[in-house]
Design a protein around this motif. Structure first.
Motif, PDB file in Angstrom:
ATOM      1  N   ASP A 227      18.573 -18.690 -48.392  1.00 25.72           N
ATOM      2  CA  ASP A 227      19.905 -19.248 -48.649  1.00 25.72           C
ATOM      3  C   ASP A 227      20.958 -18.145 -48.681  1.00 25.72           C
ATOM      4  N   ASN A 228      20.639 -17.024 -49.316  1.00 25.25           N
ATOM      5  CA  ASN A 228      21.585 -15.896 -49.357  1.00 25.25           C
ATOM      6  C   ASN A 228      21.867 -15.361 -47.957  1.00 25.25           C
ATOM      7  N   VAL A 229      20.823 -15.242 -47.138  1.00 27.98           N
ATOM      8  CA  VAL A 229      21.004 -14.756 -45.765  1.00 27.98           C
ATOM      9  C   VAL A 229      21.907 -15.707 -44.984  1.00 27.98           C
ATOM     10  N   LEU A 230      21.632 -17.006 -45.070  1.00 30.32           N
ATOM     11  CA  LEU A 230      22.438 -17.987 -44.335  1.00 30.32           C
ATOM     12  C   LEU A 230      23.876 -18.024 -44.846  1.00 30.32           C
ATOM     13  N   THR A 231      24.045 -17.925 -46.147  1.00 30.29           N
ATOM     14  CA  THR A 231      25.397 -17.910 -46.724  1.00 30.29           C
ATOM     15  C   THR A 231      26.159 -16.685 -46.249  1.00 30.29           C
ATOM     16  N   ASN A 232      25.501 -15.535 -46.227  1.00 34.21           N
ATOM     17  CA  ASN A 232      26.156 -14.309 -45.757  1.00 34.21           C
ATOM     18  C   ASN A 232      26.519 -14.394 -44.280  1.00 34.21           C
ATOM     19  N   LEU A 233      25.684 -15.025 -43.475  1.00 32.89           N
ATOM     20  CA  LEU A 233      25.975 -15.161 -42.048  1.00 32.89           C
ATOM     21  C   LEU A 233      27.149 -16.096 -41.788  1.00 32.89           C
ATOM     22  N   THR A 234      27.278 -17.130 -42.608  1.00 30.98           N
ATOM     23  CA  THR A 234      28.291 -18.158 -42.350  1.00 30.98           C
ATOM     24  C   THR A 234      29.550 -18.002 -43.200  1.00 30.98           C
ATOM     25  N   ASP A 235      29.595 -16.991 -44.060  1.00 31.85           N
ATOM     26  CA  ASP A 235      30.781 -16.785 -44.893  1.00 31.85           C
ATOM     27  C   ASP A 235      32.019 -16.681 -43.994  1.00 31.85           C
TER      28      ASP A 235
ATOM     29  N   THR B 240      34.901 -15.379 -44.352  1.00 26.71           N
ATOM     30  CA  THR B 240      35.709 -14.155 -44.374  1.00 26.71           C
ATOM     31  C   THR B 240      34.928 -12.889 -44.040  1.00 26.71           C
ATOM     32  N   ALA B 241      33.597 -12.930 -44.156  1.00 28.19           N
ATOM     33  CA  ALA B 241      32.832 -11.707 -43.914  1.00 28.19           C
ATOM     34  C   ALA B 241      31.568 -11.942 -43.089  1.00 28.19           C
ATOM     35  N   GLY B 242      31.146 -13.172 -42.914  1.00 26.43           N
ATOM     36  CA  GLY B 242      29.906 -13.459 -42.194  1.00 26.43           C
ATOM     37  C   GLY B 242      30.064 -13.353 -40.693  1.00 26.43           C
ATOM     38  N   ALA B 243      29.002 -12.956 -40.025  1.00 26.42           N
ATOM     39  CA  ALA B 243      29.043 -12.785 -38.574  1.00 26.42           C
ATOM     40  C   ALA B 243      29.475 -14.064 -37.861  1.00 26.42           C
ATOM     41  N   LEU B 244      28.926 -15.185 -38.255  1.00 30.85           N
ATOM     42  CA  LEU B 244      29.280 -16.447 -37.602  1.00 30.85           C
ATOM     43  C   LEU B 244      30.657 -16.941 -38.037  1.00 30.85           C
ATOM     44  N   GLY B 245      30.976 -16.736 -39.315  1.00 31.88           N
ATOM     45  CA  GLY B 245      32.295 -17.127 -39.800  1.00 31.88           C
ATOM     46  C   GLY B 245      33.403 -16.368 -39.091  1.00 31.88           C
ATOM     47  N   LEU B 246      33.208 -15.052 -38.924  1.00 25.49           N
ATOM     48  CA  LEU B 246      34.206 -14.239 -38.230  1.00 25.49           C
ATOM     49  C   LEU B 246      34.290 -14.603 -36.752  1.00 25.49           C
ATOM     50  N   ASP B 247      33.139 -14.895 -36.143  1.00 24.90           N
ATOM     51  CA  ASP B 247      33.148 -15.341 -34.743  1.00 24.90           C
ATOM     52  C   ASP B 247      33.945 -16.630 -34.592  1.00 24.90           C
ATOM     53  N   GLN B 248      33.763 -17.557 -35.513  1.00 30.20           N
ATOM     54  CA  GLN B 248      34.481 -18.818 -35.446  1.00 30.20           C
ATOM     55  C   GLN B 248      35.992 -18.583 -35.549  1.00 30.20           C
ATOM     56  N   VAL B 249      36.401 -17.715 -36.450  1.00 27.91           N
ATOM     57  CA  VAL B 249      37.821 -17.398 -36.591  1.00 27.91           C
ATOM     58  C   VAL B 249      38.352 -16.808 -35.284  1.00 27.91           C
ATOM     59  N   GLY B 250      37.575 -15.908 -34.684  1.00 23.26           N
ATOM     60  CA  GLY B 250      37.990 -15.286 -33.426  1.00 23.26           C
ATOM     61  C   GLY B 250      38.091 -16.288 -32.285  1.00 23.26           C
ATOM     62  N   VAL B 251      37.134 -17.179 -32.191  1.00 18.70           N
ATOM     63  CA  VAL B 251      37.154 -18.200 -31.130  1.00 18.70           C
ATOM     64  C   VAL B 251      38.351 -19.123 -31.316  1.00 18.70           C
ATOM     65  N   GLU B 252      38.608 -19.527 -32.560  1.00 13.76           N
ATOM     66  CA  GLU B 252      39.754 -20.396 -32.822  1.00 13.76           C
ATOM     67  C   GLU B 252      41.067 -19.696 -32.463  1.00 13.76           C
ATOM     68  N   GLN B 253      41.174 -18.397 -32.742  1.00 14.52           N
ATOM     69  CA  GLN B 253      42.387 -17.650 -32.385  1.00 14.52           C
ATOM     70  C   GLN B 253      42.525 -17.563 -30.869  1.00 14.52           C
TER      71      GLN B 253
ATOM     72  N   SER C 207      18.673 -11.167 -38.804  1.00  4.03           N
ATOM     73  CA  SER C 207      18.722 -11.594 -40.211  1.00  4.03           C
ATOM     74  C   SER C 207      17.696 -12.676 -40.498  1.00  4.03           C
ATOM     75  N   LEU C 208      17.552 -13.629 -39.582  1.00  2.00           N
ATOM     76  CA  LEU C 208      16.553 -14.686 -39.769  1.00  2.00           C
ATOM     77  C   LEU C 208      15.139 -14.110 -39.763  1.00  2.00           C
ATOM     78  N   LEU C 209      14.870 -13.226 -38.828  1.00  2.00           N
ATOM     79  CA  LEU C 209      13.534 -12.624 -38.771  1.00  2.00           C
ATOM     80  C   LEU C 209      13.243 -11.803 -40.020  1.00  2.00           C
ATOM     81  N   SER C 210      14.246 -11.116 -40.539  1.00  2.00           N
ATOM     82  CA  SER C 210      14.067 -10.349 -41.764  1.00  2.00           C
ATOM     83  C   SER C 210      13.798 -11.269 -42.954  1.00  2.00           C
ATOM     84  N   ALA C 211      14.539 -12.365 -43.036  1.00  2.74           N
ATOM     85  CA  ALA C 211      14.350 -13.311 -44.142  1.00  2.74           C
ATOM     86  C   ALA C 211      12.966 -13.950 -44.087  1.00  2.74           C
ATOM     87  N   ILE C 212      12.503 -14.274 -42.900  1.00  2.57           N
ATOM     88  CA  ILE C 212      11.202 -14.919 -42.740  1.00  2.57           C
ATOM     89  C   ILE C 212      10.067 -13.979 -43.130  1.00  2.57           C
TER      90      ILE C 212
END
Length: 190
Positions: free
Chosen positions: A152-160, A162-175, A87-92
């Protein structure tokens, strides 16, 4: 427009400009020139490139594997990290059309290397800022199509959360942490 101020320093007349007024000699015309601050723009672009390179190098170290197959970081097999990298490479590498030739980072002198890092050709950047500042500003800051808005949209989508890759990973790690803590507690009680 008549302007009144209680001091020699006047702001708010021209957006982003503070006027420091002095008394001219009687009968001498006063000329006001306002230009783009290319040094601040250069600094901001260089700081962005440095911060981006730090992030992409940290991501790259997770995937570094030696010829014998050893190495790699603890997140080497993390699909979410690969999604972040892509996603970062695509945004750049995003671009716009028209805009007087300032259509992507490359047209500003910011080049993407094979390892995903960025380099700045200071001469090309300086030339773009000097000759076409408004197009550079439009490419970077246009609210709907600008580079900053896209990133900004790419980063927001990654960190959302409820749906972002990093946000979901964080939820999983916390569980997982809660599950492990519960298992430890159960074992200690047994």
């Amino acid at each position: 427009l008549p302007i009144t101020s209680t001091s020699n320093s006047v702001s708010g007349v021209i957006a982003g400009v503070t006027l420091s007024l002095t008394s001219p000699s009687a009968g001498t015309p006063v000329t006001l020139s306002v230009g783009a601050d290319t040094s601040k723009a250069t600094d901001a672009i260089n700081q962005f490139v440095s911060a981006y390179n730090t992030a992409i190098k940290d991501i790259n170290t997770q995937f570094a594997v030696l010829p014998d197959g050893s190495g790699g970081g603890p997140l080497e097999s993390d699909g979410s990290l690969r999604e972040v990298q892509a996603s970062l490479l695509s945004a750049i590498s995003s671009s716009v059309t028209g805009n007087n030739g300032i259509v992507n980072l490359e047209s500003l002198g910011v080049s993407l290397s094979d390892d995903g890092t960025l380099t700045v050709d200071q001469s090309t950047l300086s030339s773009a800022l000097q000759s076409n500042f408004s197009s550079v500003q439009s490419f970077l800051q246009n609210p709907s199509t600008g580079f900053a808005s896209n990133l900004d949209n790419v980063l927001t989508n990654l960190t959302d959360p409820t749906a972002g890759a990093l946000g979901l990973d964080q939820v999983g790690v916390e569980q997982n942490q809660r599950d492990i803590a519960s298992q430890i507690s159960d074992l200690q009680d047994a």
